[in-house]
Design a protein around this motif. Structure first.
Motif, PDB file in Angstrom:
ATOM      1  N   PHE A  31     -21.222  -7.732 -33.030  1.00 14.56           N
ATOM      2  CA  PHE A  31     -20.941  -8.275 -34.541  1.00 14.56           C
ATOM      3  C   PHE A  31     -20.047  -7.790 -35.261  1.00 14.56           C
ATOM      4  N   SER A  32     -19.751  -6.393 -34.947  1.00 19.91           N
ATOM      5  CA  SER A  32     -19.035  -5.433 -35.760  1.00 19.91           C
ATOM      6  C   SER A  32     -18.147  -4.524 -34.850  1.00 19.91           C
ATOM      7  N   GLU A  33     -16.942  -4.551 -34.994  1.00 22.56           N
ATOM      8  CA  GLU A  33     -16.159  -3.531 -34.259  1.00 22.56           C
ATOM      9  C   GLU A  33     -16.112  -2.151 -35.186  1.00 22.56           C
ATOM     10  N   GLU A  34     -16.118  -2.272 -36.564  1.00 22.67           N
ATOM     11  CA  GLU A  34     -16.237  -1.230 -37.409  1.00 22.67           C
ATOM     12  C   GLU A  34     -17.339  -0.308 -37.198  1.00 22.67           C
ATOM     13  N   GLY A  35     -18.682  -1.202 -37.396  1.00 17.76           N
ATOM     14  CA  GLY A  35     -19.976  -0.681 -37.364  1.00 17.76           C
ATOM     15  C   GLY A  35     -20.198  -0.038 -36.000  1.00 17.76           C
ATOM     16  N   TYR A  36     -19.688  -0.594 -34.820  1.00 14.96           N
ATOM     17  CA  TYR A  36     -19.813   0.217 -33.491  1.00 14.96           C
ATOM     18  C   TYR A  36     -19.199   1.420 -33.347  1.00 14.96           C
TER      19      TYR A  36
ATOM     20  N   SER B 280     -17.545 -10.350 -32.700  1.00 12.14           N
ATOM     21  CA  SER B 280     -16.759  -9.459 -33.141  1.00 12.14           C
ATOM     22  C   SER B 280     -15.344  -9.587 -32.758  1.00 12.14           C
TER      23      SER B 280
END
Length: 237
Positions: free
Chosen positions: A37-42, A225
């Motif tokens: 769901f999130s490149e930045e979060g990962y 994502s």
């Protein structure tokens, strides 16, 4: 020391290390779901778990657990084949024919597949990320870009298929090991024996689905994502 020299002690070590590794897989699986769901979060999580002292210590601890678990698995397999045939653990007579029993009879083969899969996983991720960061190397993709390495790895059909085979082997291994470990530790009576088997199958299935969904989503390019708004004809949008 009885934990090393006795059969029961070795089974206790196997059970404790196995449970610890399942807990790590649970964390790892939840972490991987963030990448859907999130490149930045990962990548934020990868940066937090990067090449720093506590991550290195944790990695060494996990490596020690894995090595102990694997070594004891081979020792117990050889011991049990001599004494009781192919069963690694002393299985209760209430175990009926089915997938779990098949797993108990083929733990060595499953273990070998899992070890090979682990080596592939370490090469694709740990070697190219944490190790590369520690030695200051710069591979094709930035070592801190965990999301990029997931895309790179699972866009390759060969690696995706190998990971799926690995996950299937892990499912059989863990579905047996979950209840067997609790039985070894004395947490499984006549009533709870079947309950732990059911709980274990449900837990392990959900856990490995977390990994499988990530592999398939990045293989077919349908992870949310990955959607940048320009692929409206695809599933991700």
């Amino acid at each position: 020391m009885w934990l090393i020299n006795s059969s029961i002690g070795r089974k206790v070590v196997m059970s404790v290390t196995g449970i610890a590794l399942i807990l790590f897989l649970t964390f790892h699986g939840c972490m991987n779901m963030v990448a859907l769901f999130s490149e930045e979060g990962y990548n934020m999580i990868c940066e937090f778990l990067g090449a720093n002292w506590y991550a290195v210590v944790a990695t060494l601890g996990l490596a020690a657990l894995a090595v102990i678990h694997i070594v004891y698995a081979f020792i117990l397999t050889a011991q049990n084949r001599t004494a009781r045939g192919d069963n690694r653990y002393e299985v209760s007579t209430v175990v009926n024919a089915g997938k779990v029993e098949w797993a108990s009879k083929n733990m060595l083969v499953l273990g070998l597949i899992i070890v090979v899969g682990l080596l592939i996983h370490l090469w694709n991720f740990w070697y190219n990320m944490m190790f590369a960061e520690l030695i200051g190397a710069m591979p094709v993709i930035d070592p801190t870009d965990g999301f990029g390495w997931i895309k790179e790895t699972f866009s390759n059909p060969v690696f995706s298929v190998l990971y799926i085979v690995w996950l299937v082997a892990l499912w059989f291994h863990l579905s047996h090991g979950f209840w067997s470990a609790l039985q070894t530790l004395g947490w499984s009576g006549k009533i709870w024996f079947q309950r732990w088997k059911v709980i274990g199958i449900i837990y392990v299935t959900l856990l490995l689905l977390c990994f499988l969904v990530v592999v398939l989503a990045f293989w077919f390019g349908c992870a949310p994502s990955l959607c940048d708004g320009s692929c409206c004809g695809s599933f991700c949008c």
